[in-house]
Design an enzyme around this catalytic site. Structure first.
Site, PDB file in Angstrom:
ATOM      1  N   CYS A 193      37.045  41.932  10.240  1.00 41.76           N
ATOM      2  CA  CYS A 193      38.487  41.843   9.927  1.00 41.76           C
ATOM      3  C   CYS A 193      38.896  43.066  10.768  1.00 41.76           C
ATOM      4  CB  CYS A 193      38.844  41.807   8.697  1.00 41.76           C
ATOM      5  SG  CYS A 193      37.992  40.731   7.544  1.00 41.76           S
TER       6      CYS A 193
ATOM      7  N   ARG B 202      37.404  41.798  16.185  1.00 43.56           N
ATOM      8  CA  ARG B 202      36.865  42.095  14.917  1.00 43.56           C
ATOM      9  C   ARG B 202      36.835  40.828  14.076  1.00 43.56           C
ATOM     10  NH1 ARG B 202      36.411  47.326  13.773  1.00 43.56           N
ATOM     11  NH2 ARG B 202      36.231  46.825  11.386  1.00 43.56           N
TER      12      ARG B 202
ATOM     13  N   TRP C 188      37.880  37.636   9.530  1.00 44.70           N
ATOM     14  CA  TRP C 188      36.666  36.934   9.997  1.00 44.70           C
ATOM     15  C   TRP C 188      36.251  36.614   8.362  1.00 44.70           C
ATOM     16  CZ3 TRP C 188      31.395  37.655   8.541  1.00 44.70           C
ATOM     17  CH2 TRP C 188      30.502  37.048   9.332  1.00 44.70           C
TER      18      TRP C 188
ATOM     19  N   ASN D  98      39.490  44.779   4.941  1.00 42.00           N
ATOM     20  CA  ASN D  98      38.341  44.496   5.563  1.00 42.00           C
ATOM     21  C   ASN D  98      36.975  45.159   4.492  1.00 42.00           C
ATOM     22  OD1 ASN D  98      36.059  44.700   7.346  1.00 42.00           O
ATOM     23  ND2 ASN D  98      36.708  46.589   8.204  1.00 42.00           N
ATOM     24  N   GLY D  99      36.110  44.194   4.371  1.00 40.73           N
ATOM     25  CA  GLY D  99      34.895  44.512   3.626  1.00 40.73           C
ATOM     26  C   GLY D  99      34.693  43.652   2.335  1.00 40.73           C
TER      27      GLY D  99
ATOM     28  N   GLU E  51      16.680  37.640  24.194  1.00 38.18           N
ATOM     29  CA  GLU E  51      18.117  37.961  24.522  1.00 38.18           C
ATOM     30  C   GLU E  51      18.787  36.799  25.345  1.00 38.18           C
ATOM     31  OE1 GLU E  51      20.318  39.804  23.543  1.00 38.18           O
ATOM     32  OE2 GLU E  51      21.775  39.938  25.125  1.00 38.18           O
TER      33      GLU E  51
ATOM     34  N   LYS F  99      21.994  34.397  23.810  1.00 40.17           N
ATOM     35  CA  LYS F  99      23.314  34.373  24.629  1.00 40.17           C
ATOM     36  C   LYS F  99      23.569  32.967  24.570  1.00 40.17           C
ATOM     37  CE  LYS F  99      24.783  37.469  25.004  1.00 40.17           C
ATOM     38  NZ  LYS F  99      24.166  38.701  24.431  1.00 40.17           N
TER      39      LYS F  99
ATOM     40  N   GLU G 121      24.505  31.628  20.965  1.00 35.92           N
ATOM     41  CA  GLU G 121      25.949  32.275  20.512  1.00 35.92           C
ATOM     42  C   GLU G 121      27.144  31.545  21.151  1.00 35.92           C
ATOM     43  OE1 GLU G 121      26.147  36.351  20.318  1.00 35.92           O
ATOM     44  OE2 GLU G 121      25.186  36.828  22.289  1.00 35.92           O
TER      45      GLU G 121
ATOM     46  N   HIS H 226       0.284  28.181  19.879  1.00 32.99           N
ATOM     47  CA  HIS H 226      -0.010  28.290  18.449  1.00 32.99           C
ATOM     48  C   HIS H 226       0.949  27.723  17.616  1.00 32.99           C
ATOM     49  CE1 HIS H 226      -3.135  30.963  19.233  1.00 32.99           C
ATOM     50  NE2 HIS H 226      -2.490  31.650  19.983  1.00 32.99           N
TER      51      HIS H 226
ATOM     52  N   LYS I 256      32.951  40.697  17.030  1.00 36.15           N
ATOM     53  CA  LYS I 256      32.537  41.855  18.152  1.00 36.15           C
ATOM     54  C   LYS I 256      31.941  42.794  17.255  1.00 36.15           C
ATOM     55  CE  LYS I 256      31.660  43.138  22.108  1.00 36.15           C
ATOM     56  NZ  LYS I 256      30.597  42.584  22.813  1.00 36.15           N
TER      57      LYS I 256
HETATM   58  C1  F6R Z   1      25.286  39.584  20.570  1.00 37.51           C
HETATM   59  C2  F6R Z   1      25.889  40.394  20.009  1.00 37.51           C
HETATM   60  C3  F6R Z   1      25.440  40.738  18.676  1.00 37.51           C
HETATM   61  C4  F6R Z   1      25.407  42.343  18.621  1.00 37.51           C
HETATM   62  C5  F6R Z   1      25.293  42.819  17.065  1.00 37.51           C
HETATM   63  C6  F6R Z   1      24.968  44.276  17.121  1.00 37.51           C
HETATM   64  O1  F6R Z   1      25.977  38.982  21.986  1.00 37.51           O
HETATM   65  O2  F6R Z   1      26.726  40.986  20.511  1.00 37.51           O
HETATM   66  O3  F6R Z   1      24.191  40.262  18.524  1.00 37.51           O
HETATM   67  O4  F6R Z   1      24.517  42.829  19.438  1.00 37.51           O
HETATM   68  O5  F6R Z   1      26.046  42.240  16.229  1.00 37.51           O
HETATM   69  O6  F6R Z   1      26.201  44.868  17.221  1.00 37.51           O
HETATM   70  P1  F6R Z   1      26.375  46.167  17.757  1.00 37.51           P
HETATM   71  O7  F6R Z   1      25.621  46.415  19.136  1.00 37.51           O
HETATM   72  O8  F6R Z   1      27.754  46.830  18.002  1.00 37.51           O
HETATM   73  O9  F6R Z   1      25.702  47.042  16.591  1.00 37.51           O
END
Ligand code: F6R
Length: 615
Positions: free
Chosen positions: A2, A27, A77, A103-104, A487, A491, A494, A510, A610
């Site tokens: 948030c 956020r 969020w 927020n929290g 990774e 990607k 998500e 396995h 984010k």
């Molecule tokens: C994936 C992504 C998340 C962040 C994770 C950690 O694309 O962005 O998996 O990598 O939430 O976030 P940070 O790097 O900001 O600690």
């Protein structure tokens, strides 16, 4: 998560708050709301979904807002209570005189709710936040002093909060408080701001006060006062934000994610800039303060991170162990927090985080500091809470990453780990100079090689089109590219919501091999010259024998591969040890184009945010 913004001042309050929320949209984006003091009334507007809906709502009601002088806004969020208008912030007390944005997570909200219901409070939402509104209103009823009411209330809250409160009877006063959630004050002239993050205020002021846990901010247009929870005034430093407001523009790209993928060559040049200036000279990491005392007793490195940053950490482990021989553990921050770790004063703890605000990583780093470890933070936000905990810092300088799916920050983290691993090898004298010089030379060549991948994405786009209808994927690799497989799969998951899992190729037989048939494509990352190339190729043959469709990501020019694989995604030649910094790019693009063909909301995928500021 948030985002919060509060404003008291002479500008158009609605525009300042909406503008701030736009900058905080990373956020969260499942609902939004605003409370405005206007002609001594508090008017509330809330909408479900993206911020644009709130903007439209306010536009439609603009004529009803006459002389706004202050206000608070929120972008949500959801944690407690589904995304809905009733659960959107601001929340009010029973009589509607007091408004709160938060927020929290309030961990003891059920107990507090019961007490407040018994006192006659009428709850409207399913949120934990609403208890704050009733709690502060209850205290205000006794004290008639909003600041005191907030102070008394936060003492009863358990969990994490950044809150802003306004009361109808306290004109143009905004009271903020924080614990384990980011909050800062923007100090202006005849105007002041409260916000979750600096982008919300940078357009108006660079003067910033960072609130610490258990501090209360009392803000009007002419005054900012910070106290502790007992009301003692705290003398805070006003810091000047070191950056200019950036226009968030897609620069002609359809999505921020595509733009950010294309920025990676320049991001790498930026990371290298000033640190690797001559391949014959040692790496310079100016803000890394590992002095001889620390290095002498250093016997272990622990890297703590989440999500994509955790994948960068896995590459970091491989590099540091390979180059310097120092043993490295990698752990998800959320796991590190809840176990007895072996961190002590001889451990270097590295926290990796794009945002610098990830709650799990911040908590883990605080624990490591309590154990007297030297803490090095690798982040794209040197102004973040995490960076402010650092003994040493590697800023990523990747520029603001808007798309929720991390791309350029990941590459910047990888390059930072190459530099750090070389830096440690140079200190320890653990590798031949010629080897290190070759690695440095290859690092400098990387941006141009990535540019050549980005210059023609037609094969990747065709592959995306061909495979966009599949519901499941397996990504495999061995060695340093195992992190790339994880990774790449993340990607895809998500942004396209397709189930994709990364495995060590050797693990396929396995268990996961049981899932293979014509509906399960296998994407393998194979770098020739690497010690496991032939082994991964055999694993692919095993998959083919189970009718799986095969995609190769390789630098091999061997035409035989075109007979084995359904699609071969080729990258320029690069030594295997350097390859994660380039193999990630076609996988980002593959995920992007699949999501795009499926019509998904690429930059703001569902359920994600984010900056993950809740544990
Ligand atoms: C994936 C992504 C998340 C962040 C994770 C950690 O694309 O962005 O998996 O990598 O939430 O976030 P940070 O790097 O900001 O600690």
């Amino acid at each position: 998560m948030c985002g919060i913004i509060g404003y008291a001042g002479y500008r158009d309050v609605v525009s300042v708050i909406l503008n701030g929320l736009t900058k905080l949209e990373y956020r969260g984006y499942d609902s939004a709301g605003i409370a405005i003091r206007d002609d001594n009334q508090i008017k509330i507007y809330k909408t479900l979904g993206k911020l644009i809906n709130l903007k439209n709502e306010l536009e439609a009601n603009r004529a009803d807002i006459k002389n706004p002088t202050s206000g608070i806004g929120h972008i949500r969020w959801a944690t407690h209570g589904s995304p809905s208008i009733v659960n959107a912030h601001p929340h009010t007390c029973t009589c509607g005189s007091l408004v709160v944005v938060h927020n929290g997570i309030i961990e003891n909200y059920k107990q507090l709710r019961e007490v407040l219901i018994n006192k006659g409070c009428k709850f409207k939402s399913q949120t934990d936040t609403e208890v704050i509104a009733h709690l502060v209103a209850d205290e205000y009823g006794q004290t008639k002093d909003l600041e005191k009411a907030v102070r008394n209330s936060v003492k009863k809250l358990q969990g994490a909060y950044a809150v802003c409160v306004m009361h109808k009877k306290a004109p143009d006063l905004i009271v903020g408080a924080r614990k384990h959630a980011p909050m800062l004050i923007g100090v202006g002239d005849g105007e002041n701001f409260i916000a979750s993050d600096t982008p919300a205020i940078i357009e108006y002021t660079k003067k910033t006060i960072y609130l610490e846990d258990n501090e209360i901010a009392v803000v009007t247009k002419d005054k900012v006062k910070i106290t502790d929870v007992d009301g003692n005034e705290v003398n805070k430093k006003v810091e000047i934000l070191p950056w200019e407001p950036v226009a968030l523009s897609k620069l002609g790209y359809k999505h921020f994610m595509l733009k950010e993928i294309h920025e990676q060559p320049d991001v790498i040049r930026n990371v290298l800039n000033g640190k690797l200036y001559d391949i014959e000279q040692p790496i310079i990491l100016g803000e890394v303060k590992l002095n001889n005392d620390i290095l002498k007793k250093l016997n272990k490195i622990q890297i703590i991170a989440c999500g994509t940053s955790l994948h960068a950490a896995l590459v970091g482990k491989y590099l540091i162990e390979d180059f310097s021989g120092i043993s490295v553990e990698v752990e998800a921050s959320s796991e590190y927090i809840y176990r007895k770790s072996t961190t002590d004063s001889s451990t270097l703890v590295i926290g990796v985080s794009q945002s610098g605000e990830t709650a799990d990583t911040i908590t883990a780093i605080k624990q490591a500091k309590e154990k007297n470890a030297h803490v090095l933070i690798i982040t794209n936000r040197p102004d973040s809470n995490m960076a402010r905990l650092a003994d040493s810092l590697i800023p990523l300088n990747a520029g603001i990453e808007v798309s929720v799916a991390a791309t350029k920050s990941y590459t910047a983290q990888l390059i930072s780990f190459y530099l750090l691993a070389i830096y440690l090898a140079e200190i320890k004298n653990s590798l031949e100079q010629s080897y290190l010089q070759n690695i440095k030379h290859e690092l400098v060549q990387l941006p141009a090689k990535i540019e050549s991948v980005l210059a023609d994405t037609s094969v990747i786009q065709a592959c995306a089109r061909k495979f966009s209808s599949f519901k499941n994927f397996i990504y495999i690799a061995r060695g340093i590219n195992l992190a790339t497989a994880l990774e790449g799969a993340l990607k895809l998951k998500e942004i396209s919501y397709i189930n994709a899992t990364g495995y060590a190729a050797g693990e396929l037989k396995h268990g996961p091999i049981a899932m293979l048939d014509e509906t399960m494509p296998v994407l393998s990352i194979m770098i020739p010259g690497g010690i496991t190339y032939e082994k991964v190729l055999s694993n692919c043959e095993e998959a083919k024998a189970r009718n799986a469709k095969l995609i190769a990501l390789t630098s091999s020019t061997d035409e035989k591969l075109d007979n084995i694989f359904d699609v071969v995604l080729r990258i320029p030649h690069v030594p295997e040890i350097l390859s994660p910094a380039i193999t990630c790019v076609p996988l980002q693009l593959l995920a992007y184009y699949i999501a795009e063909f499926l019509g998904k909301d690429v930059d703001q995928p569902r359920n994600l945010a984010k900056s993950v500021t809740v544990e």
